[in-house]
Design a protein around this motif. Structure first.
Motif, PDB file in Angstrom:
ATOM      1  N   MET A 172     -77.300 -90.568  23.827  1.00  0.00           N
ATOM      2  CA  MET A 172     -77.369 -89.196  23.319  1.00  0.00           C
ATOM      3  C   MET A 172     -77.687 -88.219  24.444  1.00  0.00           C
ATOM      4  O   MET A 172     -77.086 -87.142  24.540  1.00  0.00           O
ATOM      5  N   PHE A 173     -78.621 -88.591  25.298  1.00  0.00           N
ATOM      6  CA  PHE A 173     -78.994 -87.725  26.423  1.00  0.00           C
ATOM      7  C   PHE A 173     -77.831 -87.589  27.399  1.00  0.00           C
ATOM      8  O   PHE A 173     -77.528 -86.473  27.874  1.00  0.00           O
ATOM      9  N   LEU A 174     -77.138 -88.696  27.705  1.00  0.00           N
ATOM     10  CA  LEU A 174     -75.985 -88.649  28.606  1.00  0.00           C
ATOM     11  C   LEU A 174     -74.874 -87.791  28.023  1.00  0.00           C
ATOM     12  O   LEU A 174     -74.253 -86.988  28.738  1.00  0.00           O
ATOM     13  N   THR A 175     -74.632 -87.933  26.727  1.00  0.00           N
ATOM     14  CA  THR A 175     -73.595 -87.132  26.072  1.00  0.00           C
ATOM     15  C   THR A 175     -73.934 -85.652  26.131  1.00  0.00           C
ATOM     16  O   THR A 175     -73.070 -84.803  26.392  1.00  0.00           O
ATOM     17  N   PHE A 176     -75.206 -85.322  25.900  1.00  0.00           N
ATOM     18  CA  PHE A 176     -75.613 -83.919  25.953  1.00  0.00           C
ATOM     19  C   PHE A 176     -75.401 -83.344  27.351  1.00  0.00           C
ATOM     20  O   PHE A 176     -74.895 -82.221  27.503  1.00  0.00           O
ATOM     21  N   LEU A 177     -75.778 -84.097  28.392  1.00  0.00           N
ATOM     22  CA  LEU A 177     -75.605 -83.602  29.762  1.00  0.00           C
ATOM     23  C   LEU A 177     -74.136 -83.362  30.074  1.00  0.00           C
ATOM     24  O   LEU A 177     -73.776 -82.332  30.661  1.00  0.00           O
ATOM     25  N   ILE A 178     -73.271 -84.312  29.697  1.00  0.00           N
ATOM     26  CA  ILE A 178     -71.839 -84.170  29.979  1.00  0.00           C
ATOM     27  C   ILE A 178     -71.271 -82.969  29.231  1.00  0.00           C
ATOM     28  O   ILE A 178     -70.515 -82.161  29.793  1.00  0.00           O
ATOM     29  N   CYS A 179     -71.646 -82.826  27.953  1.00  0.00           N
ATOM     30  CA  CYS A 179     -71.136 -81.703  27.161  1.00  0.00           C
ATOM     31  C   CYS A 179     -71.648 -80.370  27.703  1.00  0.00           C
ATOM     32  O   CYS A 179     -70.897 -79.387  27.757  1.00  0.00           O
ATOM     33  N   PHE A 180     -72.915 -80.325  28.117  1.00  0.00           N
ATOM     34  CA  PHE A 180     -73.468 -79.084  28.660  1.00  0.00           C
ATOM     35  C   PHE A 180     -72.755 -78.690  29.947  1.00  0.00           C
ATOM     36  O   PHE A 180     -72.428 -77.509  30.149  1.00  0.00           O
ATOM     37  N   GLU A 181     -72.513 -79.663  30.822  1.00  0.00           N
ATOM     38  CA  GLU A 181     -71.791 -79.370  32.065  1.00  0.00           C
ATOM     39  C   GLU A 181     -70.367 -78.911  31.766  1.00  0.00           C
ATOM     40  O   GLU A 181     -69.837 -78.014  32.433  1.00  0.00           O
ATOM     41  N   GLY A 182     -69.736 -79.528  30.765  1.00  0.00           N
ATOM     42  CA  GLY A 182     -68.375 -79.126  30.411  1.00  0.00           C
ATOM     43  C   GLY A 182     -68.310 -77.715  29.860  1.00  0.00           C
ATOM     44  O   GLY A 182     -67.413 -76.931  30.207  1.00  0.00           O
ATOM     45  N   VAL A 183     -69.256 -77.374  28.989  1.00  0.00           N
ATOM     46  CA  VAL A 183     -69.295 -76.014  28.443  1.00  0.00           C
ATOM     47  C   VAL A 183     -69.643 -75.011  29.538  1.00  0.00           C
ATOM     48  O   VAL A 183     -69.125 -73.885  29.550  1.00  0.00           O
ATOM     49  N   SER A 184     -70.493 -75.403  30.490  1.00  0.00           N
ATOM     50  CA  SER A 184     -70.782 -74.526  31.634  1.00  0.00           C
ATOM     51  C   SER A 184     -69.532 -74.284  32.463  1.00  0.00           C
ATOM     52  O   SER A 184     -69.306 -73.165  32.956  1.00  0.00           O
ATOM     53  N   ALA A 185     -68.704 -75.328  32.619  1.00  0.00           N
ATOM     54  CA  ALA A 185     -67.434 -75.163  33.333  1.00  0.00           C
ATOM     55  C   ALA A 185     -66.507 -74.205  32.583  1.00  0.00           C
ATOM     56  O   ALA A 185     -65.834 -73.359  33.189  1.00  0.00           O
ATOM     57  N   PHE A 186     -66.473 -74.323  31.252  1.00  0.00           N
ATOM     58  CA  PHE A 186     -65.642 -73.423  30.446  1.00  0.00           C
ATOM     59  C   PHE A 186     -66.142 -71.988  30.568  1.00  0.00           C
ATOM     60  O   PHE A 186     -65.346 -71.046  30.684  1.00  0.00           O
ATOM     61  N   ALA A 187     -67.465 -71.812  30.574  1.00  0.00           N
ATOM     62  CA  ALA A 187     -68.029 -70.473  30.738  1.00  0.00           C
ATOM     63  C   ALA A 187     -67.685 -69.900  32.109  1.00  0.00           C
ATOM     64  O   ALA A 187     -67.423 -68.700  32.245  1.00  0.00           O
ATOM     65  N   SER A 188     -67.675 -70.751  33.133  1.00  0.00           N
ATOM     66  CA  SER A 188     -67.314 -70.289  34.475  1.00  0.00           C
ATOM     67  C   SER A 188     -65.864 -69.812  34.529  1.00  0.00           C
ATOM     68  O   SER A 188     -65.545 -68.829  35.205  1.00  0.00           O
ATOM     69  N   LEU A 189     -64.987 -70.507  33.808  1.00  0.00           N
ATOM     70  CA  LEU A 189     -63.583 -70.096  33.774  1.00  0.00           C
ATOM     71  C   LEU A 189     -63.395 -68.789  33.001  1.00  0.00           C
ATOM     72  O   LEU A 189     -62.496 -68.000  33.320  1.00  0.00           O
ATOM     73  N   LEU A 190     -64.236 -68.577  31.989  1.00  0.00           N
ATOM     74  CA  LEU A 190     -64.114 -67.359  31.186  1.00  0.00           C
ATOM     75  C   LEU A 190     -64.846 -66.168  31.792  1.00  0.00           C
ATOM     76  O   LEU A 190     -64.693 -65.047  31.317  1.00  0.00           O
ATOM     77  N   LYS A 191     -65.640 -66.411  32.821  1.00  0.00           N
ATOM     78  CA  LYS A 191     -66.481 -65.352  33.367  1.00  0.00           C
ATOM     79  C   LYS A 191     -65.697 -64.108  33.818  1.00  0.00           C
ATOM     80  O   LYS A 191     -66.133 -62.975  33.545  1.00  0.00           O
ATOM     81  N   PRO A 192     -64.545 -64.236  34.526  1.00  0.00           N
ATOM     82  CA  PRO A 192     -63.813 -63.013  34.901  1.00  0.00           C
ATOM     83  C   PRO A 192     -63.444 -62.149  33.698  1.00  0.00           C
ATOM     84  O   PRO A 192     -63.540 -60.909  33.768  1.00  0.00           O
ATOM     85  N   LEU A 193     -63.047 -62.785  32.582  1.00  0.00           N
ATOM     86  CA  LEU A 193     -62.727 -62.027  31.380  1.00  0.00           C
ATOM     87  C   LEU A 193     -63.974 -61.371  30.802  1.00  0.00           C
ATOM     88  O   LEU A 193     -63.945 -60.195  30.391  1.00  0.00           O
ATOM     89  N   VAL A 194     -65.075 -62.112  30.768  1.00  0.00           N
ATOM     90  CA  VAL A 194     -66.333 -61.569  30.256  1.00  0.00           C
ATOM     91  C   VAL A 194     -66.790 -60.381  31.106  1.00  0.00           C
ATOM     92  O   VAL A 194     -67.214 -59.348  30.576  1.00  0.00           O
ATOM     93  N   THR A 195     -66.678 -60.501  32.412  1.00  0.00           N
ATOM     94  CA  THR A 195     -67.088 -59.415  33.312  1.00  0.00           C
ATOM     95  C   THR A 195     -66.244 -58.164  33.077  1.00  0.00           C
ATOM     96  O   THR A 195     -66.769 -57.040  33.029  1.00  0.00           O
ATOM     97  N   ALA A 196     -64.926 -58.357  32.928  1.00  0.00           N
ATOM     98  CA  ALA A 196     -64.046 -57.208  32.696  1.00  0.00           C
ATOM     99  C   ALA A 196     -64.395 -56.500  31.397  1.00  0.00           C
ATOM    100  O   ALA A 196     -64.408 -55.257  31.326  1.00  0.00           O
ATOM    101  N   ILE A 197     -64.711 -57.275  30.349  1.00  0.00           N
ATOM    102  CA  ILE A 197     -65.052 -56.664  29.051  1.00  0.00           C
ATOM    103  C   ILE A 197     -66.379 -55.924  29.128  1.00  0.00           C
ATOM    104  O   ILE A 197     -66.514 -54.791  28.656  1.00  0.00           O
ATOM    105  N   LEU A 198     -67.379 -56.555  29.753  1.00  0.00           N
ATOM    106  CA  LEU A 198     -68.705 -55.950  29.808  1.00  0.00           C
ATOM    107  C   LEU A 198     -68.725 -54.671  30.642  1.00  0.00           C
ATOM    108  O   LEU A 198     -69.543 -53.773  30.397  1.00  0.00           O
TER     109      LEU A 198
END
Length: 468
Positions: A172-198
């Protein structure tokens, strides 16, 4: 590793038989997602390396010849460790006995291993009460006069209050770490769009539109210092044990993407799995830096042998892939026409079969754009260097290799080591193109090592700063 869930022959009772349309749909979906990762990641990689060079920053996380030599061995140790983690204790002993027979170990030693298995199994079933806490059993074996009753009772009470940590909790802990890192990667990819909107919306609060940066770091001194000297110490006297920099827009993007993390932890749906897996792959191709063509060639050859051995030679790769309930592969259901979004019979493609060839193709993209001038004197006329097609040709070669992988997988109805087919296509095709164009020396000696973050380059950078 590419895998399909239709491992049971059609003649077997109760076997699910998928039509050609269903199998083709799942394969094409995986095909398209992998190509999307390769192309976007490679384009982003060239831009990322250009920015780092223009800002005169050294590139972290680079794979040089040294790392390329060790990577297959390190990956094998990690993979085998996970395999043993998932195996029950008695099966680990049986595996050791099987390996001993394969290696033609003398019969007397094999017999000793078998006796150990029998002894272990009998002791586990007859002498151990799983309901009794471990600390209680240990304390009960200590003579009464050595431990006061109050201390004995307190030790047992403390043990009862502690949460039980076993294999499921670790997973469970390993799965959480992998999922958190993956969602952080997705947030990094979306950051330029988020910055433009904000920055463009008028009703956004000023504390969000102003993108303040933050830095968390843990430094260690290389020599003895007085209290307070670390802050003003030179780079040569310190090293970073941990460093992460982010800003407010990173935090906002992560909060926007957090529902994907929560949804996947509770639902384990294939759509959230693929969102995390795609983000991992794209950001991995962008940020994992191959320092030279030679290092990339060595890495591909080493992992070529690694993949073949662990898939064909043992059941290790398939056991680990099925044992880790985390987004480490892309999935697409073959029964989607029958069950819709709740389908659960998947074809799968490991992220390593995307990222490993992807970082090599990203290197060819940078070679096409001559991000770094080779240190070897080029014998090719400069006019012919303007139109290079190594990236495009190798992407087509990757498509061909992946098509062969999926065709063989569906023919034999069994998991296949995808790198067995991808590595020859991705390595030999650009070399053949270089032979045709007379650029073998330019391609083979292409090296970005002077921008890698290592001790030698740090000294050179510090020296340049002093001179300037």
């Amino acid at each position: 590793m590419a895998e399909t869930t239709t491992d049971v022959p059609p003649a077997a009772p109760n076997a699910t038989v998928f039509t050609f349309q269903e199998q083709a749909t799942s394969s094409l979906a995986l095909y398209g997602m992998s190509l999307l990762c390769i192309i976007i990641g490679s384009v982003n990689s060239a831009g990322y390396i250009k920015r780092m060079i223009s800002k005169k920053r050294l590139i972290e996380g680079s794979i040089t010849m040294r790392e390329a030599k060790r990577f297959p061995l390190t990956a094998s140790l990690v993979l085998f460790g996970l395999y043993l983690f998932f195996k029950p204790s008695n099966e680990r002993f049986l595996w050791i006995a099987g390996v001993a027979k394969t290696l033609r170990v003398p019969e007397e030693y094999v017999q000793k291993i078998n006796n150990s298995i029998i002894s272990f199994a009998s002791n586990k079933t007859t002498t151990t009460d799983p309901a009794e806490p471990l600390l209680t059993r240990l304390v009960s074996k200590i003579p009464q006069e050595h431990i006061p009753d109050a201390f004995r009772a307190a030790a047992v009470w403390v043990h009862d209050q502690l949460p039980t940590i076993g294999k499921s909790e670790c997973m469970m802990f390993l799965t959480f770490l992998i999922c958190f890192e993956g969602v952080s990667a997705f947030a990094s990819l979306l950051k330029p769009l988020v910055t433009a909107i904000l920055k463009k919306l008028p009703f956004i609060p000023s504390f969000l539109s102003f993108n303040a940066p933050y830095l968390f770091a843990l430094k260690k001194g290389k020599k003895e210092m007085d209290e307070g000297d670390m802050e003003e110490a030179k780079n040569k006297d310190i090293e970073y044990l941990f460093k992460i920099d982010f800003d407010r827009h990173d935090l906002f993007a992560l909060s926007v993407c957090s529902p994907i993390l929560i949804c996947h932890l509770f639902k384990r749906h294939w759509i959230t799995n693929n969102i995390i897996g795609l983000s991992f792959s794209i950001l991995g191709i962008e940020r994992l830096h191959l320092a030279s063509f030679k290092a990339g060639s060595l890495l591909l050859c080493g992992l070529f042998l690694y993949d073949i051995f662990w898939v064909f030679g043992t059941d290790v790769m398939t056991s680990v892939a099925k044992g880790i309930d985390a987004p480490i592969l892309l999935q697409f259901p073959q029964d989607i026409y029958r069950n819709g979004w709740e389908a659960n019979k998947y074809s799968m493609l490991g992220l390593g079969d995307i990222v490993i060839p992807g970082i090599f193709i990203a290197l060819l993209r940078r070679f096409d754009q001559r991000v770094v001038q080779t240190t070897v004197e080029s014998k090719t006329p400069q006019s012919s260097l303007k139109g290079r097609y190594y990236f495009s040709v190798t992407v087509v070669a990757y498509m061909a290799g992946l098509f062969i992988t999926m065709a063989v997988m569906h023919h034999f109805k069994a998991a296949q080591p995808a790198l067995l087919y991808l590595v020859p296509c991705c390595l030999f095709v650009p070399l053949l193109l270089a032979v045709i164009r007379g650029e073998v020396s330019d391609l083979w000696n292409y090296d970005e090592g002077k921008h890698v973050d290592n001790e030698e380059n740090r000294k050179r950078v510090d020296s340049n700063k002093k001179n300037n």
